[in-house]
Design an enzyme around this catalytic site. Structure first.
Site, PDB file in Angstrom:
ATOM      1  N   ASN A 185       4.300  34.594  27.334  1.00  0.00           N
ATOM      2  CA  ASN A 185       3.165  33.937  27.994  1.00  0.00           C
ATOM      3  C   ASN A 185       2.581  34.917  29.005  1.00  0.00           C
ATOM      4  O   ASN A 185       3.138  35.114  30.087  1.00  0.00           O
ATOM      5  CB  ASN A 185       3.655  32.663  28.698  1.00  0.00           C
ATOM      6  N   TRP A 186       1.457  35.519  28.626  1.00  0.00           N
ATOM      7  CA  TRP A 186       0.869  36.547  29.501  1.00  0.00           C
ATOM      8  C   TRP A 186       0.059  35.947  30.646  1.00  0.00           C
ATOM      9  O   TRP A 186      -0.419  36.671  31.508  1.00  0.00           O
ATOM     10  CB  TRP A 186      -0.013  37.495  28.677  1.00  0.00           C
ATOM     11  N   LYS A 187      -0.155  34.654  30.631  1.00  0.00           N
ATOM     12  CA  LYS A 187      -0.945  33.988  31.678  1.00  0.00           C
ATOM     13  C   LYS A 187      -2.284  34.737  31.858  1.00  0.00           C
ATOM     14  O   LYS A 187      -2.825  35.245  30.894  1.00  0.00           O
ATOM     15  CB  LYS A 187      -0.148  33.909  32.978  1.00  0.00           C
ATOM     16  N   HIS A 206       2.058  23.487  30.604  1.00  0.00           N
ATOM     17  CA  HIS A 206       2.771  24.467  31.438  1.00  0.00           C
ATOM     18  C   HIS A 206       2.705  24.003  32.897  1.00  0.00           C
ATOM     19  O   HIS A 206       1.707  23.406  33.313  1.00  0.00           O
ATOM     20  CB  HIS A 206       2.116  25.849  31.277  1.00  0.00           C
ATOM     21  N   GLU A 236      11.377  24.424  31.283  1.00  0.00           N
ATOM     22  CA  GLU A 236      11.075  25.448  32.281  1.00  0.00           C
ATOM     23  C   GLU A 236      11.144  24.844  33.681  1.00  0.00           C
ATOM     24  O   GLU A 236      10.139  24.316  34.182  1.00  0.00           O
ATOM     25  CB  GLU A 236       9.669  25.998  32.067  1.00  0.00           C
ATOM     26  N   SER A 274      12.184  33.078  34.643  1.00  0.00           N
ATOM     27  CA  SER A 274      12.770  34.347  35.092  1.00  0.00           C
ATOM     28  C   SER A 274      13.735  34.973  34.086  1.00  0.00           C
ATOM     29  O   SER A 274      14.763  35.546  34.459  1.00  0.00           O
ATOM     30  CB  SER A 274      13.442  34.176  36.459  1.00  0.00           C
ATOM     31  N   GLY A 330       7.479  34.838  30.882  1.00  0.00           N
ATOM     32  CA  GLY A 330       6.254  35.205  31.598  1.00  0.00           C
ATOM     33  C   GLY A 330       6.323  36.663  32.029  1.00  0.00           C
ATOM     34  O   GLY A 330       6.044  37.574  31.255  1.00  0.00           O
ATOM     35  N   GLY A 331       6.739  36.891  33.278  1.00  0.00           N
ATOM     36  CA  GLY A 331       6.735  38.231  33.877  1.00  0.00           C
ATOM     37  C   GLY A 331       7.314  39.331  32.990  1.00  0.00           C
ATOM     38  O   GLY A 331       6.703  40.392  32.843  1.00  0.00           O
TER      39      GLY A 331
HETATM   40  C1  PEP Z   1       6.434  30.965  32.363  1.00  0.00           C
HETATM   41  O1  PEP Z   1       5.491  30.978  33.125  1.00  0.00           O
HETATM   42  O2  PEP Z   1       6.380  30.294  31.320  1.00  0.00           O
HETATM   43  C2  PEP Z   1       7.616  31.733  32.739  1.00  0.00           C
HETATM   44  C3  PEP Z   1       8.756  31.398  32.204  1.00  0.00           C
HETATM   45  O3  PEP Z   1       7.437  32.738  33.647  1.00  0.00           O
HETATM   46  P1  PEP Z   1       8.560  33.786  34.162  1.00  0.00           P
HETATM   47  O4  PEP Z   1       9.281  34.300  32.951  1.00  0.00           O
HETATM   48  O5  PEP Z   1       7.797  34.844  34.871  1.00  0.00           O
HETATM   49  O6  PEP Z   1       9.478  33.022  35.059  1.00  0.00           O
END
Ligand code: PEP
Length: 268
Positions: free
Chosen positions: A26-28, A112, A184, A230, A251-252
Site C-alpha cells: 500500500n503505497w498510500k 483503511h 491492521e 509496521s 505500507g512504509g
Molecule cells: C498500512 O497503512 O496499511 C500499513 C500497514 O502501514 P505500515 O506498514 O507503514 O505500518
C-alpha cells in the site's frame, strides 16, 4: 547460533515454505511517476516466473495506468487504494469500481484506517463500497483494526466484530468467495510498534471465528486474513509463522523496492 535457535529457525523455515502468502504493497500518497516506473521495473527483473505467493501493488490513482502497462504479462497484480460505491455521477474526486475494472484492477482496499479516521468513512459507507466492488468483480481488501484506546479498554474484539459485521452486511460473497480481510491495529500502522505474535494470533483466530459465523466454515477457510502494521524485512519471518496469517498489507516497508523484495524473498 545455539542449537535451540537453529532448531527454531529450521522449523520456522519449513512452516513458511508450507504456506502461501499474499504480499500487498500500500503505497498510500507516495511516489512520483519516475519512482513508480523504477520500482516496478526492478520488481519485475527480480520477481519473475510463477511463484507460490501472490504480490499485489496498490499505487496512487494517477499511476494505476502506468502499473497496468508495466505489469502486463507478469504474475504481479494491482488495485486501487479506495473506491466509491456509485458507478458514475456527480462525485468530484472519486473513482468508481467500474473505472477500477476498466483499468484492469483486480483488487481495492476498502476501509483503511486512514480512510476511516482522516476522511470519516463509517461502516455504512464501507459496506456500500464492499457491495459495489463485489458487484463489479473487484476483490475488496477490507481493513479492520482497533485503536490504542479500544485495546487498552479491552474493547478490541467488539470493534473488530462491529467493523466486520457492518462492513459485510448483506454482501453476498457466497458465489464468488472473493474477499480478503486485513487486520491492521491502528496503533501498529506506521508506528514501528508491530503487534505481538500472540495478539495477532488471537485476533486472526477471532476474525476466522466471525467469518465462520457469517459464512460457515467452508467459505471462511478460503478467506485470506492479512496482517498489517509496521511489517518490515526484520520482523517478517517471525510474523510469517503466526497461526492464521495468510499474508501482509505493507505500507512504509513497501516503498523501497529493496525492502519489499527482501520481504518477498524471505517468504519464499
Ligand atoms: C498500512 O497503512 O496499511 C500499513 C500497514 O502501514 P505500515 O506498514 O507503514 O505500518
Amino acid at each position: 547460533m545455539d542449537i535451540k535457535e537453529l532448531v527454531r529457525s529450521t522449523v520456522n523455515a519449513e512452516i513458511v515454505k508450507s504456506r502461501q502468502f499474499i504480499i500487498a504493497a500500500n503505497w498510500k500518497m507516495n511516489k512520483n511517476m519516475k519512482e513508480v516506473f523504477l520500482f516496478i521495473d526492478e520488481l519485475k527483473k527480480r520477481y519473475t516466473g510463477k511463484k507460490r505467493n501472490s504480490v499485489i501493488l496498490f499505487p496512487p490513482y494517477p499511476y494505476v495506468m502506468l502499473a497496468q502497462e508495466l505489469l502486463k504479462n507478469t504474475d504481479i497484480s494491482y488495485g486501487l487504494q479506495n473506491i466509491h460505491w456509485e458507478s458514475s455521477g456527480a462525485f468530484t474526486g472519486e473513482v468508481s469500481p467500474l473505472m477500477a475494472r476498466d483499468l484492469g484492477c483486480q483488487y481495492a482496499i476498502i476501509g483503511h484506517s486512514e480512510r476511516r479516521n482522516i476522511f470519516f468513512e463509517n461502516d455504512e459507507m464501507i459496506n456500500k463500497k464492499i457491495k459495489a466492488a463485489l458487484a463489479e468483480g473487484i476483490i475488496p481488501v477490507l481493513c479492520l483494526g482497533e485503536d490504542m484506546e479500544a485495546r487498552r479498554e479491552n474493547r478490541h474484539r467488539d470493534i473488530i466484530r462491529k467493523q466486520l459485521y457492518e462492513g459485510m452486511a448483506d454482501a453476498d460473497i457466497s458465489l464468488q468467495n472473493r474477499i480478503i480481510i486485513a487486520y491492521e491495529p491502528v496503533w501498529a500502522i506506521g508506528s514501528g510498534a508491530t503487534a505481538a505474535s500472540n495478539q495477532i494470533e488471537e485476533m486472526h483466530g477471532y476474525i476466522n471465528s466471525l467469518l465462520c459465523e457469517l459464512y460457515g466454515s467452508d467459505i471462511a477457510s478460503g478467506i485470506p486474513v492479512l496482517y498489517g502494521g509496521s511489517v518490515n524485512p526484520g520482523n517478517i519471518q517471525d510474523l510469517a509463522v503466526v497461526k492464521n496469517v495468510s499474508g501482509f498489507l505493507i505500507g512504509g516497508a513497501s516503498l523501497k523496492v529493496k525492502d519489499f523484495l527482501k520481504i518477498i524473498e524471505l517468504l519464499e
